[in-house]
Design an enzyme around this catalytic site. Structure first.
Site, mmCIF file in Angstrom:
data_model
loop_
_atom_site.group_PDB
_atom_site.id
_atom_site.type_symbol
_atom_site.label_atom_id
_atom_site.label_comp_id
_atom_site.label_asym_id
_atom_site.label_seq_id
_atom_site.Cartn_x
_atom_site.Cartn_y
_atom_site.Cartn_z
ATOM 1 N N SER A 1 0.890 -1.162 -0.002
ATOM 2 C CA SER A 1 -0.123 0.065 -0.095
ATOM 3 C C SER A 1 0.675 1.326 -0.004
ATOM 4 O O SER A 1 1.839 1.351 -0.822
ATOM 5 C CB SER A 1 -1.020 -0.210 1.265
ATOM 6 N N ASP A 53 -8.369 -5.152 -6.882
ATOM 7 C CA ASP A 53 -7.974 -4.111 -5.925
ATOM 8 C C ASP A 53 -8.954 -3.091 -5.748
ATOM 9 O O ASP A 53 -8.972 -2.293 -6.879
ATOM 10 C CB ASP A 53 -6.557 -3.928 -6.050
ATOM 11 N N HIS A 60 -7.702 -5.098 -1.094
ATOM 12 C CA HIS A 60 -6.325 -4.465 -1.214
ATOM 13 C C HIS A 60 -5.210 -5.214 -0.460
ATOM 14 O O HIS A 60 -4.020 -4.724 -0.340
ATOM 15 C CB HIS A 60 -6.542 -2.979 -0.611
#
Lengths: 380, 261
Positions: free
Chosen positions: B91, B213, B241
């Protein structure tokens, strides 16, 4: 007789929804579908749960909700917003745990959903109020700090032949505006004024009086060379000032001599300055005077002294002598003793007094501490 | 220690540094990192402000950009005496790794970027997937979810009877960040734009992309792959995610293949 489980499920007083690890809804009760305003065949096995909430909720779902469910198997009272077909938002609280089934490898998530419209409105208000309170607090702290800076000259002016060592330590955590102050300024080609005082009370109301006293002393000093007379006029000015606060002040006027300073001074309701002579003997200088701003038509006596190299004179507020450890006072005796033993360097004297008084109170003084020590320096 | 660093695996082997993303902490890697302990020195840590990091080290003025987090990564590697580092970021930490590699090119051997996005907000032809109001929405949502954040922490300090201490501690701190820090970090994460930094990455890089995602869609991952000079790409079938949680096996496989190459 058992109640029909279908009735318990479909008409439960909350939305009930089951989704898989990817968010796909595999079961939902009627109450949940009514909440969405969508028919069953448009939801079950069609929509993913994250697609029913706002974009912010989708991010939160992936970055917080699923990781927490994975780790601890449950989440409680997560605030989200359902997104209706026309874009209208319904605030909900979601509580979920994991459901392991024989037929699936990955556990399912079963969640109950409550509408929290009124609660959210109330919480939003609370958050707003909390934020406003925090901002106000930060603003007040900053204000107190900058106000305090205006009350304390950061460093005294450099005066040839005179060492001046001041210190100021506000009470408590240092954010409160205190009533102690000192000032050192020039009043003539070879003359300087040193003033140290204490306005009763704390906070902004005391600070306004402190500012008034300090500036009045500055103004009076320009046309009034006798310290006793100066205090008399300060007393009149403060009596006429719209406050019931009083103050205590010591004023010293220093006139440069050949190898010494001619010192005149006066004290109003204030602990008398302590003179330490070259042999290390300590005594009070001057005579006590009345409080300033309390009685009318009072007289302040002016004392005189010739300050010679080797001598130091220490001015202090009652934050020093009346420092408390439980019921015990720091007291004048300890201070005199400290001065007697001390190195004659004024900077050392001032620093040692503040350190000792702070230590006496375990580093958390209940009152402001102001100290100014001066000494005549020998001509090279 | 400031970052709650946890080192495991082979002390003499090439180090792999795992950096967690927005939201939680190093335990996000608990299904992936242990696999590499047999072959690598595995370093886990919490970003300052997250998990069990030292919150007193969090200075809002310094952490208002990703650069400070990147500087922390470099400092952490140097303090541990690491060389030839394989950085694995998830991320927002993918961009922290990119910035760290640019700042200290000699320190890193390879980068693994799991679910990267160089910019979350749409900009002209560039599709980030979000609008500014979406992000404002997220910040508001974070506020509403912080009303009870202090309680679990209090439970940790007191100790929770009848539950293994470690587990309760982990649960208590996991995904629970001090509200002011979480809010700032959310802003720093989702308002960042690192598109122009990608071309400056010199280390061989693997982009691990999840098919569905919801935060960093395929086009965003492809943009990162195409912008980094020597990047390869692994597409994982799945949703969400966090493939290191939802699809750990394919995630491990993709990283292993790249690390060995």
């Amino acid at each position: 007789m058992r109640i029909d489980p279908a009735e318990l499920f479909d008409e439960a007083p909350c939305g009930y929804v089951v989704f898989d690890r990817d968010g796909l809804i595999v079961e939902a009760n009627e109450a949940f579908l009514r909440l969405l305003g969508l028919p069953r065949d448009e939801v079950v096995l069609v929509r993913s749960f994250p697609s029913l909430v706002t974009v912010g909720g989708r991010i939160f779902f992936d970055t917080h909700l699923m990781p927490m469910l994975d780790l601890s198997g449950r989440v409680s009272e997560v605030a989200l917003e359902l997104l209706g077909p026309d874009g209208e938002r319904t605030p909900i609280l979601l509580t979920a745990n994991l459901l392991r089934t024989a037929t699936r490898d990955a556990p399912l998530v079963r969640a109950i959903v409550f509408v929290a419209r009124d609660r959210r409105r109330y919480e939003t208000e609370l958050l707003r109020a909390k934020l406003a309170a925090e901002e106000a607090r930060a603003h007040a702290d900053a204000l107190a700090e900058s106000l305090q800076q205006t009350l304390i000259p950061p460093t005294p002016p450099a005066i040839e032949g005179l060492a001046v060592a001041p210190a100021y330590r506000p009470a408590g955590d240092g954010r409160e505006v205190g009533g102690d102050f000192y000032d050192v300024f020039q009043v003539g080609p070879e003359a300087w004024l040193v003033v140290l005082g204490d306005v009763c009370g704390k906070g902004i109301p005391a600070a306004t009086v402190t500012t008034f006293v300090r500036h009045t002393v500055r103004a009076l000093a320009m046309r009034c060379s006798d310290p006793g007379e100066l205090l008399g006029q300060l007393d009149t000015a403060l009596s006429l000032y719209p406050t019931d606060r009083f103050c205590t002040v010591v004023v010293l006027r220093l006139e440069r001599g050949s190898n010494h300073w001619v010192l005149t001074g006066s004290a109003g309701g204030h602990p008398l300055p302590l003179l330490r002579d070259a042999r290390g003997e300590v005594r009070e200088l001057g005579c006590p005077g009345p409080l300033i701003g309390v009685l009318r038509h009072v007289v302040f006596t002016t004392f005189q002294h010739v300050l010679r190299p080797g001598e130091t004179l220490t001015l202090f507020t009652d934050g020093v002598t009346e420092a408390r450890r439980e019921s015990e006072l720091y007291g004048a005796e300890r201070l005199v003793d400290l001065l007697t033993r001390s190195d004659p360097d004024p900077a050392v004297i001032t620093a040692t007094i503040v350190d000792e008084v702070l230590r006496f109170q375990d580093g958390n003084p209940r009152d402001d501490i102001a100290v100014v020590t001066i000494a005549a320096q020998a001509r090279p | 220690m400031r970052h709650h660093v946890v080192v495991s695996g082979r002390a003499d082997a090439q180090p792999m540094v795992f950096a967690h993303g927005f939201g939680c902490d190093q335990s996000m890697w608990r299904l992936v990192a242990p696999t590499f302990e047999a072959t690598h020195r595995v370093v886990l840590f919490d970003l300052v402000g997250a998990g069990n990091s030292d919150l007193s080290a969090y200075d809002p003025a310094r952490y208002d950009r990703l650069d400070q987090h990147a500087a922390d990564v470099v400092e952490l590697c140097r303090e541990l005496g690491l060389e030839n580092v394989i950085f694995v970021g998830h991320s927002v930490s993918t961009m922290i790794g990119v910035l760290a590699q640019i700042a200290a090119p000699d320190l890193f051997d390879k980068l693994v970027l799991v679910g990267p996005s160089a910019r979350y907000i749409d900009d002209g032809d560039y599709v980030g997937g979000f609008s500014s109001s979406d992000i404002a929405d997220l910040l508001e949502l974070m506020d509403s979810n912080h009303l009870g954040w202090q309680d679990p922490l209090a439970a940790t300090v007191m100790g929770t009877p009848g539950r293994p201490e470690l587990k309760s501690e982990l649960e208590a701190s996991f995904c629970r960040t001090r509200p002011d820090i979480a809010r700032q970090f959310a802003g720093v994460t989702f308002l960042s734009d690192n598109r122009s930094d990608l071309a400056r990455v010199t280390a061989p890089t693997l982009v691990v992309q999840t098919l569905n995602d919801s935060i960093a869609p395929v086009s965003v991952g492809e943009f990162v792959r195409d912008s980094i000079p020597s990047a390869t790409y692994a597409l994982i079938d799945g949703s969400g995610h966090c493939p290191q949680l939802s699809a750990p096996a394919p995630t491990i496989a993709a990283i292993e293949a790249f690390v060995r190459s």
